[in-house]
Design a protein around this motif. Structure first.
Motif: not given
Length: 192
Positions: A61-65, A81-86, A114-116
């Motif tokens: 899971r990714v953290d946010f608020a 990286i998750a922010h760039l991807v999504v 590697a997956e990211a």
């Protein structure tokens, strides 16, 4: 002048000569490293250190608020990286280039570096191919309602914005790698 080509070359130069080479060899330890306490990260589901709100499916899971705290927490390589991807590339691809739908709540976040990187490469390739297919006329068309404040702006304005975001967050990724490497004892110690 071919503006479509100029826009693509701006981002591609950064990707080919700066960002992607600097991400080569990214380890899982770097990917999840928290340089300070209270970082936002990508975490295993149920991690007690997670933010009060998390998003995603699968084991991570990714953290946010909502609303985002001010100041916002420091974010990790995994989070960026998750922010760039999504949020930067992924959400624009289906809106403009027919890619599969993606959002913070339903994305399957990477559990390894590697997956990211594979996810990042996939969404980068889809974005750049989509921009190339726009041609000059496509850059002039309005973005449409999917882009909120950019709805009436030409697609070229959105392309410039996304390229700024990739360059900005890509530079942060590189800095985090530098900080990780420069730690006492050769890196890898966590501040949390």
């Amino acid at each position: 002048m071919n503006w479509n080509l100029q826009l693509r070359e701006q981002l591609d130069w950064h990707w080919q000569h700066h960002l992607r080479p600097r991400l080569a060899g990214l380890t899982d330890a770097e990917y999840f490293w928290e340089p300070v306490a209270g970082c936002w990260n990508v975490r295993p589901e149920g991690d007690p250190a997670a933010a009060p709100i998390t998003g995603g499916t699968g084991p991570f899971r990714v953290d946010f608020a909502i609303p985002e705290p001010d100041p916002a927490p420091v974010t990790t390589i995994a989070w960026r990286i998750a922010h760039l991807v999504v949020g930067v590339l992924g959400e624009r691809n289906p809106a403009h280039f027919g890619g599969p739908p993606i959002d913070y709540q339903t994305h399957t976040y990477a559990g390894t570096a590697a997956e990211a990187l594979a996810q990042l490469e996939e969404h980068y390739a889809r974005w750049t191919a989509g921009v190339a297919a726009l041609g000059e006329d496509g850059l002039a068309r309005p973005c449409g309602p999917a882009e909120g404040p950019y709805a009436d702006a030409p697609l070229s304005a959105l392309v410039l914005h996304i390229h700024r975001e990739v360059i900005h967050h890509g530079s942060e990724l590189c800095l985090l790698r530098d900080l990780y490497r420069a730690q006492p004892l050769g890196g890898g110690a966590s501040a949390s």
